[in-house]
Design an enzyme around this catalytic site. Structure first.
Site, PDB file in Angstrom:
ATOM      1  N   GLY A 271      19.662  15.324  13.103  1.00  0.00           N
ATOM      2  CA  GLY A 271      18.603  14.376  13.873  1.00  0.00           C
ATOM      3  C   GLY A 271      19.652  13.488  14.822  1.00  0.00           C
ATOM      4  O   GLY A 271      19.635  12.229  15.136  1.00  0.00           O
TER       5      GLY A 271
ATOM      6  N   GLY B  15      17.965  11.174  17.984  1.00  0.00           N
ATOM      7  CA  GLY B  15      17.328   9.902  17.585  1.00  0.00           C
ATOM      8  C   GLY B  15      18.212   8.734  17.751  1.00  0.00           C
ATOM      9  O   GLY B  15      19.538   8.747  17.853  1.00  0.00           O
TER      10      GLY B  15
ATOM     11  N   GLY C  58      20.880   8.623  14.540  1.00  0.00           N
ATOM     12  CA  GLY C  58      21.423  10.123  14.670  1.00  0.00           C
ATOM     13  C   GLY C  58      22.805   9.889  15.947  1.00  0.00           C
ATOM     14  O   GLY C  58      23.678  10.218  15.740  1.00  0.00           O
TER      15      GLY C  58
ATOM     16  N   SER D 126      15.171   3.427   4.339  1.00  0.00           N
ATOM     17  CA  SER D 126      14.394   2.706   5.035  1.00  0.00           C
ATOM     18  C   SER D 126      14.006   1.675   3.901  1.00  0.00           C
ATOM     19  O   SER D 126      13.770   1.765   2.840  1.00  0.00           O
ATOM     20  CB  SER D 126      13.060   3.173   5.634  1.00  0.00           C
ATOM     21  OG  SER D 126      12.082   2.025   5.887  1.00  0.00           O
ATOM     22  N   SER D 127      13.997   0.116   4.344  1.00  0.00           N
ATOM     23  CA  SER D 127      13.613  -1.013   3.561  1.00  0.00           C
ATOM     24  C   SER D 127      12.184  -0.831   3.228  1.00  0.00           C
ATOM     25  O   SER D 127      11.702  -1.427   2.300  1.00  0.00           O
ATOM     26  CB  SER D 127      13.767  -2.231   4.383  1.00  0.00           C
ATOM     27  OG  SER D 127      13.303  -2.182   5.446  1.00  0.00           O
ATOM     28  N   CYS D 128      11.319   0.021   3.944  1.00  0.00           N
ATOM     29  CA  CYS D 128       9.923  -0.015   3.264  1.00  0.00           C
ATOM     30  C   CYS D 128       9.772   0.863   1.966  1.00  0.00           C
ATOM     31  O   CYS D 128       8.538   0.787   1.427  1.00  0.00           O
ATOM     32  CB  CYS D 128       9.157   0.692   4.362  1.00  0.00           C
ATOM     33  SG  CYS D 128       9.418   2.253   4.388  1.00  0.00           S
TER      34      CYS D 128
ATOM     35  N   TYR E 170       5.633   7.282   4.646  1.00  0.00           N
ATOM     36  CA  TYR E 170       7.014   7.280   5.066  1.00  0.00           C
ATOM     37  C   TYR E 170       7.743   6.719   3.849  1.00  0.00           C
ATOM     38  O   TYR E 170       8.927   7.518   3.177  1.00  0.00           O
ATOM     39  CB  TYR E 170       7.356   6.559   6.261  1.00  0.00           C
ATOM     40  CG  TYR E 170       8.847   6.570   6.656  1.00  0.00           C
ATOM     41  CD1 TYR E 170       9.204   7.704   7.386  1.00  0.00           C
ATOM     42  CD2 TYR E 170       9.621   5.524   6.718  1.00  0.00           C
ATOM     43  CE1 TYR E 170      10.644   7.750   7.722  1.00  0.00           C
ATOM     44  CE2 TYR E 170      10.996   5.379   7.064  1.00  0.00           C
ATOM     45  CZ  TYR E 170      11.251   6.705   7.671  1.00  0.00           C
ATOM     46  OH  TYR E 170      12.601   6.782   8.245  1.00  0.00           O
TER      47      TYR E 170
ATOM     48  N   LYS F 145      10.495   8.865   1.555  1.00  0.00           N
ATOM     49  CA  LYS F 145      12.032   8.261   1.476  1.00  0.00           C
ATOM     50  C   LYS F 145      12.411   8.050   0.051  1.00  0.00           C
ATOM     51  O   LYS F 145      13.512   8.141  -0.340  1.00  0.00           O
ATOM     52  CB  LYS F 145      12.192   6.895   2.464  1.00  0.00           C
ATOM     53  CG  LYS F 145      12.197   7.550   3.989  1.00  0.00           C
ATOM     54  CD  LYS F 145      13.419   8.426   4.059  1.00  0.00           C
ATOM     55  CE  LYS F 145      13.236   8.791   5.590  1.00  0.00           C
ATOM     56  NZ  LYS F 145      14.454   9.993   5.675  1.00  0.00           N
TER      57      LYS F 145
ATOM     58  N   HIS G   4       8.754   0.871  17.098  1.00  0.00           N
ATOM     59  CA  HIS G   4       8.793  -0.190  16.426  1.00  0.00           C
ATOM     60  C   HIS G   4       8.675  -1.286  17.148  1.00  0.00           C
ATOM     61  O   HIS G   4       8.972  -1.394  18.428  1.00  0.00           O
ATOM     62  CB  HIS G   4      10.060  -0.007  15.406  1.00  0.00           C
ATOM     63  CG  HIS G   4      10.196   0.994  14.453  1.00  0.00           C
ATOM     64  ND1 HIS G   4      10.520   2.021  14.396  1.00  0.00           N
ATOM     65  CD2 HIS G   4       9.422   0.534  13.086  1.00  0.00           C
ATOM     66  CE1 HIS G   4      10.315   2.578  13.349  1.00  0.00           C
ATOM     67  NE2 HIS G   4       9.822   1.710  12.316  1.00  0.00           N
TER      68      HIS G   4
HETATM   69  P1  GDP Z   1       7.204  -2.459  10.170  1.00  0.00           P
HETATM   70  O1  GDP Z   1       8.286  -3.142   9.971  1.00  0.00           O
HETATM   71  O2  GDP Z   1       7.096  -1.404   9.174  1.00  0.00           O
HETATM   72  O3  GDP Z   1       5.830  -3.499   9.953  1.00  0.00           O
HETATM   73  O4  GDP Z   1       6.805  -1.877  11.630  1.00  0.00           O
HETATM   74  P2  GDP Z   1       7.095  -2.410  13.208  1.00  0.00           P
HETATM   75  O5  GDP Z   1       8.389  -2.744  13.653  1.00  0.00           O
HETATM   76  O6  GDP Z   1       5.914  -1.553  13.861  1.00  0.00           O
HETATM   77  O7  GDP Z   1       6.203  -3.964  13.144  1.00  0.00           O
HETATM   78  C1  GDP Z   1       6.961  -5.031  12.836  1.00  0.00           C
HETATM   79  C2  GDP Z   1       5.793  -6.360  12.922  1.00  0.00           C
HETATM   80  O8  GDP Z   1       5.663  -6.291  14.299  1.00  0.00           O
HETATM   81  C3  GDP Z   1       4.570  -6.070  12.339  1.00  0.00           C
HETATM   82  O9  GDP Z   1       3.955  -7.385  12.207  1.00  0.00           O
HETATM   83  C4  GDP Z   1       3.586  -5.648  13.936  1.00  0.00           C
HETATM   84  O10 GDP Z   1       2.252  -6.077  13.822  1.00  0.00           O
HETATM   85  C5  GDP Z   1       4.463  -6.813  14.522  1.00  0.00           C
HETATM   86  N1  GDP Z   1       4.280  -6.324  16.175  1.00  0.00           N
HETATM   87  C6  GDP Z   1       3.825  -7.239  17.179  1.00  0.00           C
HETATM   88  N2  GDP Z   1       3.868  -6.678  18.409  1.00  0.00           N
HETATM   89  C7  GDP Z   1       4.076  -5.424  18.173  1.00  0.00           C
HETATM   90  C8  GDP Z   1       4.110  -4.277  19.043  1.00  0.00           C
HETATM   91  O11 GDP Z   1       4.080  -4.516  20.210  1.00  0.00           O
HETATM   92  N3  GDP Z   1       4.607  -3.132  18.455  1.00  0.00           N
HETATM   93  C9  GDP Z   1       4.877  -3.017  17.079  1.00  0.00           C
HETATM   94  N4  GDP Z   1       5.209  -1.765  16.522  1.00  0.00           N
HETATM   95  N5  GDP Z   1       4.884  -3.986  16.384  1.00  0.00           N
HETATM   96  C10 GDP Z   1       4.545  -5.241  16.849  1.00  0.00           C
END
Ligand code: GDP
Length: 325
Positions: A19, A22, A25, A115-117, A144, A148, A187
């Site tokens: 990876g 990424g 990686g 991942s922390s999820c 995911y 993991k 993200h």
């Molecule tokens: P998570 O940590 O698995 O929830 O993943 P994300 O990093 O995609 O999202 C984190 C938080 O940021 C969530 O509450 C989203 O709703 C919020 N968020 C706000 N604006 C955005 C955006 O433009 N993109 C993403 N990916 N998340 C957003």
């Protein structure tokens, strides 16, 4: 940092970073080159990690001694909830293929990234390693997370049955050079960098964020992750996975304000509450890795300044998907 002799020095070893294109990686490759390792990589045009026979043949030929398993199908809250089959299948099969081939080829050390999820949606905070499998997962990323969790269990199972020194590290939300800046797939950290930069470039006064802005997240600079993984590879051997974070949490609104400040943009944010918030809070308990002697060196402001600079230098306007320019 501890002065004890290293359990497993990486210097001079043949190390495969799976990876390597990424964000995680590529940071691991940068870090290992400084460590004096012989770094192996293979592009997805040459080998599909989802094909067991191809992975086995490539490993039998190249004979890595160490593997950092950073290859994964990843994405933000929208990607995770709309591509469940890919997130589950790709990640399960990539981990299974690499871990099993590593055992067959006598790999001496493997570090799997999670991942922390993996922790329950409403886990007590901060989340310690022993909260794994104690409650229901967050539905927006359970595919995911299940993959993991299986990765952690693979490392444990191969350690128990075959004595393989395979370990698992669970980073919190990452950001930094090489992130996926696609607004639909990425993200929050990358999405906000891209959106705020776009607003600055076009003179827009408003940036729209998903959800309420209230969820709390912990953000780790990706080069700090690479540092922690090298630290763990050299010093840790054990069945239990290890959290890697900063111990500092920030709201999504707070993150947006920080990035706006770093970018020099002074508009305001609008929140689209029809979009999901996901987990209300995801703060890791980092006391295990801290007790071993590692803490994250980069503070949030410096990390986001570097990430923003990288974005501006590497992604000229017009190359972004998901942004109307
Ligand atoms: P998570 O940590 O698995 O929830 O993943 P994300 O990093 O995609 O999202 C984190 C938080 O940021 C969530 O509450 C989203 O709703 C919020 N968020 C706000 N604006 C955005 C955006 O433009 N993109 C993403 N990916 N998340 C957003």
């Amino acid at each position: 940092m501890s002065t004890e002799p290293l359990l497993f020095p990486l210097r001079g070893k043949r190390v495969w970073v799976a990876g390597h294109r990424g964000m995680a990686g590529s940071a691991i490759v940068r870090r290992l080159r400084k460590e004096g390792c012989d770094v192996l990589t293979v592009g997805r045009d040459v080998m599909d990690l989802r094909r067991q026979a191809d992975v086995e043949a490539w490993m039998a030929e190249t004979r890595p001694e160490v593997i950092f398993l950073a290859a994964a199908t990843v994405g933000g809250i929208h990607a995770n909830s709309t591509r469940p089959a890919e997130f589950l299948y790709d990640n399960l099969v990539i981990e299974t293929n690499i871990v099993h081939s590593a055992y067959r080829c006598g790999v001496k050390k493997l570090v799997l990234l999670g991942s922390s999820c993996i922790y329950p949606r409403l886990a007590p905070q901060p989340m310690s390693e022993d909260l794994l499998l104690t409650g229901p997962l967050e539905p927006t990323n359970e595919w995911y997370a299940v993959a993991k969790i299986a990765g952690i269990k693979l490392c444990q199972a191969y350690r128990r049955q075959y004595g393989c020194d395979f370990i698992a590290a669970m980073p919190t939300n990452l950001y930094g050079p090489g992130d996926n800046f696609d607004l639909q797939q990425g993200h929050v950290a990358a999405a906000l960098i891209a959106k705020i930069h776009q607003a600055k470039r076009t003179g827009a006064e408003t940036v729209e964020l998903w959800g309420t802005g209230a969820p709390l997240r912990e953000f780790l600079f990706v080069d700090d992750l690479a540092d922690a993984l090298v630290f763990l590879a050299e010093r840790y051997s054990g069945e239990e996975h290890v959290n890697v974070g900063t111990g500092i949490e920030t709201s999504i609104r707070g993150l947006a304000e920080l990035i706006a400040e770093v970018a020099g943009w002074s508009g305001h944010f609008r929140f689209d509450s029809s979009k999901p918030d996901g987990s209300p809070r995801k703060l890791m308990d980092n006391s295990r890795i801290a007790a071993m002697g590692w803490t994250a060196p980069t503070n949030l402001r410096d990390g986001f300044a570097q990430a923003y600079r990288w974005y501006v230098d590497n992604l000229p306007a017009g190359t972004l998907r998901g942004i109307a320019s």
